[in-house]
Design a protein around this motif. Structure first.
Motif, PDB file in Angstrom:
ATOM      1  N   GLU A  29       0.979  -1.140  -0.057  1.00  0.00           N
ATOM      2  CA  GLU A  29      -0.082  -0.092  -0.037  1.00  0.00           C
ATOM      3  C   GLU A  29       0.737   1.077   0.228  1.00  0.00           C
ATOM      4  O   GLU A  29       0.530   2.171  -0.732  1.00  0.00           O
ATOM      5  N   THR A  30       1.850   1.295   0.717  1.00  0.00           N
ATOM      6  CA  THR A  30       2.655   2.340   0.880  1.00  0.00           C
ATOM      7  C   THR A  30       3.646   2.605  -0.332  1.00  0.00           C
ATOM      8  O   THR A  30       3.620   3.564  -0.910  1.00  0.00           O
ATOM      9  N   HIS A  31       4.012   1.362  -0.852  1.00  0.00           N
ATOM     10  CA  HIS A  31       4.519   1.635  -2.249  1.00  0.00           C
ATOM     11  C   HIS A  31       3.745   2.206  -3.383  1.00  0.00           C
ATOM     12  O   HIS A  31       4.178   2.935  -4.269  1.00  0.00           O
ATOM     13  N   TYR A  32       2.500   1.631  -3.393  1.00  0.00           N
ATOM     14  CA  TYR A  32       1.557   2.122  -4.292  1.00  0.00           C
ATOM     15  C   TYR A  32       1.292   3.548  -4.266  1.00  0.00           C
ATOM     16  O   TYR A  32       1.178   4.344  -5.257  1.00  0.00           O
ATOM     17  N   ALA A  33       0.949   4.026  -2.940  1.00  0.00           N
ATOM     18  CA  ALA A  33       1.074   5.517  -2.834  1.00  0.00           C
ATOM     19  C   ALA A  33       2.043   6.419  -3.240  1.00  0.00           C
ATOM     20  O   ALA A  33       1.964   7.276  -3.936  1.00  0.00           O
ATOM     21  N   LEU A  79       2.207   6.610  -6.939  1.00  0.00           N
ATOM     22  CA  LEU A  79       1.057   7.601  -7.593  1.00  0.00           C
ATOM     23  C   LEU A  79       1.586   8.844  -7.269  1.00  0.00           C
ATOM     24  O   LEU A  79       1.224   9.955  -8.165  1.00  0.00           O
ATOM     25  N   ARG A 100       0.925  -2.343  -8.160  1.00  0.00           N
ATOM     26  CA  ARG A 100      -0.426  -2.855  -7.894  1.00  0.00           C
ATOM     27  C   ARG A 100      -0.793  -2.400  -6.336  1.00  0.00           C
ATOM     28  O   ARG A 100       0.142  -2.606  -5.624  1.00  0.00           O
ATOM     29  N   SER A 101      -1.963  -2.141  -6.123  1.00  0.00           N
ATOM     30  CA  SER A 101      -2.587  -1.827  -4.719  1.00  0.00           C
ATOM     31  C   SER A 101      -2.389  -2.878  -3.957  1.00  0.00           C
ATOM     32  O   SER A 101      -3.132  -3.862  -4.513  1.00  0.00           O
ATOM     33  N   LYS A 140      -3.539  -5.311  -0.953  1.00  0.00           N
ATOM     34  CA  LYS A 140      -4.816  -5.523   0.167  1.00  0.00           C
ATOM     35  C   LYS A 140      -4.241  -5.106   1.412  1.00  0.00           C
ATOM     36  O   LYS A 140      -3.222  -5.806   1.916  1.00  0.00           O
TER      37      LYS A 140
END
Length: 432
Positions: free
Chosen positions: A135-139, A142, A185-186, A188
């Protein structure tokens, strides 16, 4: 705790009216980076995000700038030319953004030096990770994509729209945004739980000021007890307790209560890392034990000028030893102290875990109330239906009226009920 990149730091700036925004500082010059300053002050602020969200975005951008410097890439030249990044460079950047920037704890530092920490050994399974979670990587990806796209769009404004160069540059930007988004990818979010039920009484025992095992400095035990008991009894978010002002407490009369307020950009708040209330304002009842703990803290300890000098100058309930409003990181340190001293507690013990635990206990109470109402019938309007339980929970937690967020805060309750029903189903099969 997150740390800044090697070359850049992120500072939260407070304007005269109390409004805040995040600045990216180049450590080599000590000056704000001009492009990121404009991005933060104009673009991010216009989106209405919190200063904490802005700071997270700036830290992600700092990592990207650090990557470009390490790889010898002139990001400004690439943007002005419209060439942007190749697929290989983009992949390298995405991988760079996986790197963890968390500071190691004191115990982890001692372990790395070959020194055995006191009281408990460090669990190597919980050592400092090399990479951040999905999640942190995805944010981060972005945030970096948004910053580079903003820079490119600024450059596009200098090109005549009718020219072929404008169309080529716009298409390259669209292709690059698609390319970088396709490489991540986001993740979970893992399920979160409250305290294990067998540790609830233990938690309340060790945080009490009179407990011989209390892990805190004796000078601050009454403050810490009032704060931690508030998290436990009311299910508050971490920031909600820290923005409480003495005027929010309504302890006179037979129905003591406190009022949770949203106070973004409060001019009274000198903290650069301002605690922000994400939920709706609400009035919460306060029981006798919590009322007594808070009053003891305020009257007998917070008012002591030798212990908390300057505390009378701030309206906030919880203050640091210098009398200024208590910082978010201080709350984190309290839970770290408990986790380090008492290995039986989960490694993710936090205010948010206590918030989940409050929801588990509230579910148990509602189930017991419904069971009691089958024995002693009540008027239809007074019956505690599941719909009414959801409405009550949403109000007490500060969620929207028809929010379904309760499902993510009652994982333990759901799993216990599911296991019970499955066992009953198996018993039916066994009994024919």
């Amino acid at each position: 705790m997150l740390r800044d990149s090697a070359r850049y730091s992120v500072n939260n700036v407070i304007m005269e009216g109390g409004e805040r925004f995040a600045l990216l500082i180049d450590k080599a010059t000590g000056l704000p980076d001009p492009f990121t300053t404009r991005y933060s002050a104009v673009f991010l602020r216009s989106k209405g995000g919190s200063v904490n969200s802005m700071a997270k975005a700036m830290r992600a951008v700092a990592l990207a700038l650090e990557w470009a410097g390490t790889r010898g890439i002139d990001l400004t030249q690439r943007i002005d030319s419209g060439d942007l990044l190749t697929q290989e460079e983009t992949t390298d950047l995405v991988n760079w953004l996986r790197l963890s920037r968390r500071k190691p704890t004191k115990a982890e530092k001692l372990t790395a030096q070959g020194v055995k920490p006191k009281r408990r050994a460090v669990d190597t399974r919980n050592s400092v990770p090399d990479i951040v979670d999905a999640e942190t990587h995805y944010a981060r990806v972005l945030d970096v994509r948004a910053y580079i796209a903003w820079r490119v769009e600024l450059a596009l404004h200098r090109i005549p729209i009718a020219s072929g160069r404008y169309r080529d540059a716009a298409q390259k930007l669209a292709d690059w945004k698609t390319m970088i988004a396709g490489q991540v990818r986001s993740g979970k979010l893992a399920k979160k739980y409250g305290l294990p039920p067998e540790l609830r009484a233990r938690f309340l025992e060790i945080v009490h000021p009179d407990c011989s095992e209390n892990p805190f400095d004796p000078a601050h035990r009454y403050r810490n007890y009032a704060l931690l008991l508030m998290y436990y009894e009311l299910g508050l978010r971490r920031a909600e307790a820290l923005v409480l002002k003495t005027g929010d407490l309504r302890f006179s009369g037979n129905q003591p209560s406190l009022h949770v307020h949203r106070r973004a950009d409060d001019p009274d708040d000198p903290r650069p890392d301002e605690p922000l209330v994400k939920t709706a304002g609400r009035l919460l009842p306060v029981g006798q034990n919590l009322r007594q703990a808070v009053e003891t803290w305020l009257i007998r300890h917070r008012a002591d000028r030798t212990r908390y000098p300057g505390a009378k100058k701030t309206p906030y309930v919880f203050v640091a030893e210098n009398g200024r409003p208590m910082a978010l990181r201080t709350v984190n340190d309290l839970f770290i102290r408990i986790r380090d001293r008492f290995p039986e507690f989960p490694r993710n013990l936090s205010p948010h875990m206590l918030r989940h635990d409050w929801n588990d206990r509230f579910s148990d109470l509602c189930d017991a109330e419904r069971q009691a109402q089958t024995t002693f019938p009540v008027a239809p309007d007074d019956r505690l239906t599941h719909a009414k339980e959801m409405a009550l929970r949403n109000y007490l937690m500060g969620w929207k009226k028809h929010s379904e967020r309760a499902a993510t805060y009652t994982n333990r309750t759901t799993e216990v009920q599911a296991a019970s029903l499955m066992l009953r189903l198996q018993e039916r099969s066994a009994n024919g």
